[in-house]
Structure formats: C-alpha cells, structure tokens
Motif scaffolding. Structure first.
Motif, mmCIF file in Angstrom:
data_model
loop_
_atom_site.group_PDB
_atom_site.id
_atom_site.type_symbol
_atom_site.label_atom_id
_atom_site.label_comp_id
_atom_site.label_asym_id
_atom_site.label_seq_id
_atom_site.Cartn_x
_atom_site.Cartn_y
_atom_site.Cartn_z
ATOM 1 N N GLU A 172 53.793 -9.457 -36.795
ATOM 2 C CA GLU A 172 53.818 -10.044 -35.445
ATOM 3 C C GLU A 172 52.703 -9.478 -34.595
ATOM 4 O O GLU A 172 52.099 -10.182 -33.784
ATOM 5 N N VAL A 173 52.452 -8.155 -34.772
ATOM 6 C CA VAL A 173 51.406 -7.514 -33.988
ATOM 7 C C VAL A 173 50.056 -8.128 -34.318
ATOM 8 O O VAL A 173 49.252 -8.443 -33.442
ATOM 9 N N GLU A 185 49.547 -11.116 -35.539
ATOM 10 C CA GLU A 185 49.558 -12.471 -34.985
ATOM 11 C C GLU A 185 49.217 -12.441 -33.501
ATOM 12 O O GLU A 185 48.393 -13.212 -33.015
ATOM 13 N N ALA A 186 49.887 -11.540 -32.784
ATOM 14 C CA ALA A 186 49.688 -11.443 -31.342
ATOM 15 C C ALA A 186 48.232 -11.146 -31.036
ATOM 16 O O ALA A 186 47.627 -11.753 -30.143
ATOM 17 N N ALA A 187 47.647 -10.216 -31.789
ATOM 18 C CA ALA A 187 46.254 -9.852 -31.549
ATOM 19 C C ALA A 187 45.356 -11.063 -31.773
ATOM 20 O O ALA A 187 44.457 -11.346 -30.991
ATOM 21 N N ARG A 188 45.651 -11.801 -32.855
ATOM 22 C CA ARG A 188 44.838 -12.972 -33.150
ATOM 23 C C ARG A 188 45.006 -14.010 -32.035
ATOM 24 O O ARG A 188 44.047 -14.589 -31.553
ATOM 25 N N GLY A 189 46.267 -14.154 -31.611
ATOM 26 C CA GLY A 189 46.550 -15.115 -30.545
ATOM 27 C C GLY A 189 45.842 -14.771 -29.250
ATOM 28 O O GLY A 189 45.463 -15.643 -28.470
ATOM 29 N N MET A 190 45.637 -13.457 -29.022
ATOM 30 C CA MET A 190 44.946 -13.043 -27.806
ATOM 31 C C MET A 190 43.438 -13.156 -27.950
ATOM 32 O O MET A 190 42.684 -12.785 -27.057
ATOM 33 N N GLY A 191 42.992 -13.648 -29.085
ATOM 34 C CA GLY A 191 41.570 -13.897 -29.274
ATOM 35 C C GLY A 191 40.785 -12.740 -29.857
ATOM 36 O O GLY A 191 39.565 -12.715 -29.779
ATOM 37 N N TYR A 192 41.486 -11.748 -30.447
ATOM 38 C CA TYR A 192 40.751 -10.647 -31.095
ATOM 39 C C TYR A 192 40.036 -11.154 -32.329
ATOM 40 O O TYR A 192 40.631 -11.836 -33.157
ATOM 41 N N ARG A 193 38.742 -10.795 -32.457
ATOM 42 C CA ARG A 193 38.035 -11.068 -33.702
ATOM 43 C C ARG A 193 38.518 -10.069 -34.750
ATOM 44 O O ARG A 193 38.994 -8.996 -34.397
ATOM 45 N N PRO A 194 38.341 -10.391 -36.049
ATOM 46 C CA PRO A 194 38.843 -9.498 -37.108
ATOM 47 C C PRO A 194 38.391 -8.045 -36.929
ATOM 48 O O PRO A 194 39.179 -7.123 -37.058
ATOM 49 N N ARG A 195 37.112 -7.844 -36.598
ATOM 50 C CA ARG A 195 36.614 -6.472 -36.512
ATOM 51 C C ARG A 195 37.264 -5.728 -35.355
ATOM 52 O O ARG A 195 37.693 -4.588 -35.482
ATOM 53 N N LYS A 196 37.346 -6.435 -34.216
ATOM 54 C CA LYS A 196 37.931 -5.806 -33.035
ATOM 55 C C LYS A 196 39.417 -5.537 -33.284
ATOM 56 O O LYS A 196 39.959 -4.501 -32.894
ATOM 57 N N GLN A 197 40.057 -6.472 -33.966
ATOM 58 C CA GLN A 197 41.471 -6.306 -34.289
ATOM 59 C C GLN A 197 41.670 -5.070 -35.175
ATOM 60 O O GLN A 197 42.587 -4.277 -34.959
ATOM 61 N N LEU A 198 40.748 -4.892 -36.142
ATOM 62 C CA LEU A 198 40.851 -3.743 -37.032
ATOM 63 C C LEU A 198 40.725 -2.444 -36.245
ATOM 64 O O LEU A 198 41.553 -1.536 -36.380
ATOM 65 N N PHE A 199 39.691 -2.354 -35.408
ATOM 66 C CA PHE A 199 39.419 -1.078 -34.752
ATOM 67 C C PHE A 199 40.309 -0.835 -33.540
ATOM 68 O O PHE A 199 40.573 0.307 -33.189
ATOM 69 N N GLN A 200 40.756 -1.897 -32.880
ATOM 70 C CA GLN A 200 41.517 -1.672 -31.651
ATOM 71 C C GLN A 200 43.021 -1.843 -31.830
ATOM 72 O O GLN A 200 43.786 -1.422 -30.977
ATOM 73 N N VAL A 201 43.424 -2.485 -32.905
ATOM 74 C CA VAL A 201 44.862 -2.693 -33.095
ATOM 75 C C VAL A 201 45.366 -2.026 -34.372
ATOM 76 O O VAL A 201 46.231 -1.154 -34.334
ATOM 77 N N GLU A 202 44.767 -2.416 -35.495
ATOM 78 C CA GLU A 202 45.335 -1.982 -36.775
ATOM 79 C C GLU A 202 45.123 -0.495 -37.041
ATOM 80 O O GLU A 202 46.072 0.232 -37.355
ATOM 81 N N ILE A 203 43.878 -0.027 -36.903
ATOM 82 C CA ILE A 203 43.623 1.396 -37.174
ATOM 83 C C ILE A 203 44.406 2.298 -36.215
ATOM 84 O O ILE A 203 45.057 3.244 -36.664
#
Lengths: 245, 227
Positions: free
Chosen positions: B122-123, B125-143
């Motif tokens: 869900e997290v 999904e939410a990040a993607r829904g908020m318009g995070y690009r894959p790289r930004k999602q990796l460094f700002q959400v997943e890591i």
C-alpha cells in the motif's frame, strides 16, 4: 600455477593419508570433537529453548543470549578454556569441548524459543478444544511446527562449531586445523592451503546436509509458509532472529 | 612484540595490574587497530552490499545466486578463508580485510533485501499515486522504511566482525586478538584476559551506539517498540 601444482602434490603424497597426522585421522578427530560438542550443546540448549518458548516467559533472555554469544570471540573462548582447564584428559580435548559447547548453545536456545513462539495461539486453543492434553499438544502440535526453526538453530550451531573446531588446533587438539596452524607456523603453504580446502569442504558439507534435513523436517503444511521460505533462502536464521530482536 | 614480563609462572594470576599499567600503550594500540580493522571492514562491506542488495532485490533472478554465493563465503571458517588468501595477498592487512569484508556481505545483503521486501505494497502504491518516480520512491520511501532492518544487519555485521578480528592475530594482525594470542604463546594470562574482555566490551559498546544511531536517523519509529 606452480603453487596449485604443489597443493595437488601435497594431496597426492601417500604419506599424508596415513597415520595419526594423516588426512583421514585428522578429519575423524575434527568430526569427533564437533559431534560430541554439538550433542552436549543440544542436550543443554534444546530443553531450555523449548521450555522458555512453551511457557512464553524469559523471551528477552532467549533472544539476547545469541547477541551476547555473538559478541564473545570464539578465539578468546578457546584460549580462556585452555587456561582454565589445561591440557587435561582426552588428549587435550576438554578445553576446546567446553568452548565449543558454550558457542553452540545460544543459537539453539534462541531458535527453539522463536520456533515455539511461532505456534499460533489459535492452533494451541484448537488442539486443546479437540481434547488434547497439554503434553500431547506439545509433542503433536507445537514441536512439529517449531521443528524447522529448531533445525535452523542446530544448523547454525553446527556450522559455527565445525568452523571453530579449526581453531582448536591452536591450543591443543588435532583436527583439520592442525594442517592450517602448522602450515602457518612452518610457512609450509601447500599444507596450509590443503588444510583450508579440507576445512572449507567439511563446513560446506555440514551446512548443505543440515539444510537438507531442515527441509525434510518441515511439515508439508508449512512448506509454503512465507517465514519458512525465508529461513531457507536466507540460511542462518540465528541472524534473522536478531533482526526480530 | 610485547615488552618482557614474567612469563609462564605456575601461579600466574588472571590479571597483573603492574603489567597492565606498564603496557597501557600496547593495549591502546591493539584496541585502536581493532577498531580500525572493524570500521574499514564494515564500511567496505556496506559499500559493496548496498548496490548488490538493491540489485538482488530488484532482479529476482539474481537473488538466489547472490545469497548463495555470499552464504558459501560465510560458511567457510575464518581461519580457512584467511589461509586461502595468503598465497595471493600474503600475511598482510589486505588479507585480513578481504576476509572480514566477505563475512559481512551475507548479513548485510540479506537484511537489505528483507527490509526492502517488507515495505507494504500500500505504501508503494501511495507513493506512486502521489507521483513519485521510481528513483525518488526508492530513496525517499523504500530505503528509509528499510532502515531498521538494514541497521540491524550493520549491527550484527559489526559485532561479528569484532569477534573475527581476533582471529586475524594468526596472520599477523589481530588488534586485541594479538594480546590474546600473545598471552597464549607465552602462557601469560594478563594480556589474554585484557584482550578478551576489551573485545567483548567493544562489541557491546558498538552495538549500543549503532542502536542509538538508528533511533536518531529513524525518528518516525520512536515510540513504537523497537528493541
């Protein structure tokens, strides 16, 4: 190339396969010391871990014991055991035995505890509801579910013990470490290398065969469970135990 | 290596304070070498494990080989691994470090992969829904969400390495292990005990400091039970 040739020569030399200092006898010594230490560690650690897990008390102790165990350097343990007990009986096997048992206990306690905690409370309830007595619940329900975890702990301990038995050659005992320690001491590098290869092989054999046993003892109903799969893929669950801690 | 002391006495006590006070410099040097060997090994280990861990997490096909290979390295006894390196890199600090780094890899990579895997779908999904690009999602959400698991890996790797450093005494390094080895060779208990106690103490201090660091860099997980 010449060096590899020398190592092969060392292995081909018939005299290295005979007598008390030969490969078969040293291998046997290594296995003997490891197996006896492993049995003693299991005899102490399994009841402790299972009882703590069954009653659900003392969990912090069960988890922290592996953290403390990890902090104790095996080398220091061996040397201290040697100073405490001296060479003694059984050709000096007592100091390494004591050190190896001490080293083998923590992962088994932690993993047995975690395995027993893995048993869902609902499953225990259901077993009780079906009329199973407490002892039967333990033997027929809890232990089978906990067994893969317990096996993972045994495997971690066994690999640790076989590895550390190598260091036993430093204080007194023979085993395959003899080739390494003597090879280093006499700067006889083919022997050193041969010893390292033999020890490496033995460790890998122990690791892979116990991984196989672990898979075999996993009840069919649990094989698809995610946590067990993770155990298998990741190997030493001793460390994943600490991740949970 | 150490200055002379009375050696091998039959009633050699476990600790001789006079020897200790006279050899504080030797003890200090051993301790600082121990720390140095550990920091370099874990530091390099993290540098190697991060890209490998990310790769193993992203590309499922690589996961098995990466984990098995580092698992094999981890299974080979330390003394054997050091010995296998000696003909190539000699009795040197390089031999010690290559061995020590090898042992950190399995622990670190495994915890990186486990941590990233545990990020809830869900997290993501939410990040993607908020318009995070894959790289930004990796460094700002997943890591960031994987940090507790990654830090747990670093803690285990550090404590394990501190123990293994003592073994490198046999190949001429060793930090506190050189005190232990020296005590064994001379049958003199004082350096042996000091080396062992300091090594355990160092491991505990390192573990506590890293868990403190973890609390500082993951302020959102405070308040929740993270022991």
């Amino acid at each position: 190339m010449t060096f590899i040739g020398e190592v092969i020569q060392w292995f081909l030399n018939g005299s290295h396969w005979q007598g008390d200092g030969g490969i078969p006898h040293r291998t046997l010594e290594h296995i003997e010391l490891s197996a006896v230490s492993m049995l003693a560690a299991m005899a102490i650690a399994l009841p402790v871990g299972i009882v703590i897990g069954h009653f659900g008390r003392g969990g912090t102790l069960a988890i922290n014991i592996s953290n403390v165990g990890r902090a104790l350097p095996s080398f220091a343990l061996l040397v201290i055991a040697f100073e405490l007990f001296g060479l003694g009986a059984f050709n000096g096997a007592i100091p390494p035995f004591v050190a190896l048992v001490a080293l083998g206990i923590p992962p088994i306690v932690t993993n047995s505890y975690l395995g027993m905690r893995e048993v869902d409370a609902d499953i225990r309830e259901a077993a009780k509801g079906m009329g199973m007595r407490a002892r039967l619940v333990l033997w027929r329900v809890e232990l089978p579910i906990a067994l893969p975890f317990i096996m993972a702990g045994i495997r971690t301990s066994a690999v640790n013990i076989v590895a550390t038995a190598t260091l036993a050659a430093l204080v007194a005992w023979g085993g395959l470490g003899r080739f390494i320690v003597d090879g280093l001491g006499q700067q006889e590098y083919p022997m050193l290398y041969a010893g390292a290869i033999l020890v490496g092989l033995l460790s890998l054999i122990v690791e892979f065969s116990l991984a196989g046993v672990q898979r075999l003892v996993t009840p069919a109903g649990l094989r698809t469970s995610k946590s067990i799969q993770k155990e298998e893929a990741l190997g030493t669950s001793f460390d994943s135990a600490a991740v949970l801690a | 290596m150490l200055a002379t002391g009375v050696v091998g006495a039959v009633d050699d006590p476990w600790i001789r304070w006079d020897w200790t006070t006279r050899h504080l410099d030797v003890i200090g040097a051993a301790l600082s070498q121990h720390i140095e060997l550990t920091v370099v090994a874990v530091g390099l280990g993290v540098l190697i494990a991060l890209p490998l861990g990310l790769l193993a997490w992203r590309e499922r096909v690589l996961r098995g080989p990466v984990i098995s290979l580092t698992g094999i390295l981890y299974t080979i006894p330390s003394l054997a691994l050091f010995s296998l390196l000696i003909p190539i890199t000699g009795l040197s600090i390089l031999t010690a470090e290559i061995g020590l780094v090898s042992y950190t890899l399995l622990i670190l990579i495994r915890n990186i992969v486990t941590g990233l895997d545990a990020v809830p779908a869900e997290v993501r999904e939410a990040a993607r829904g908020m318009g995070y690009r894959p790289r930004k999602q990796l460094f700002q959400v997943e890591i960031p969400l994987a940090i507790p698991s990654i830090m747990a890996g670093i803690r285990i790797a550090t404590v394990t390495t501190i123990g293994l450093v003592t073994v490198t005494a046999l190949i001429g390094e060793g930090g506190l292990g050189s005190l232990i080895y020296d005590g064994l060779l001379r049958d003199f208990k004082t350096p042996l005990l000091i080396g062992s106690v300091l090594s355990v103490a160092l491991a505990l201090v390192a573990d506590l400091s890293l868990s403190g660091l973890q609390r500082v860099i993951t302020p959102w997980s405070r308040g929740r039970a993270t022991t």
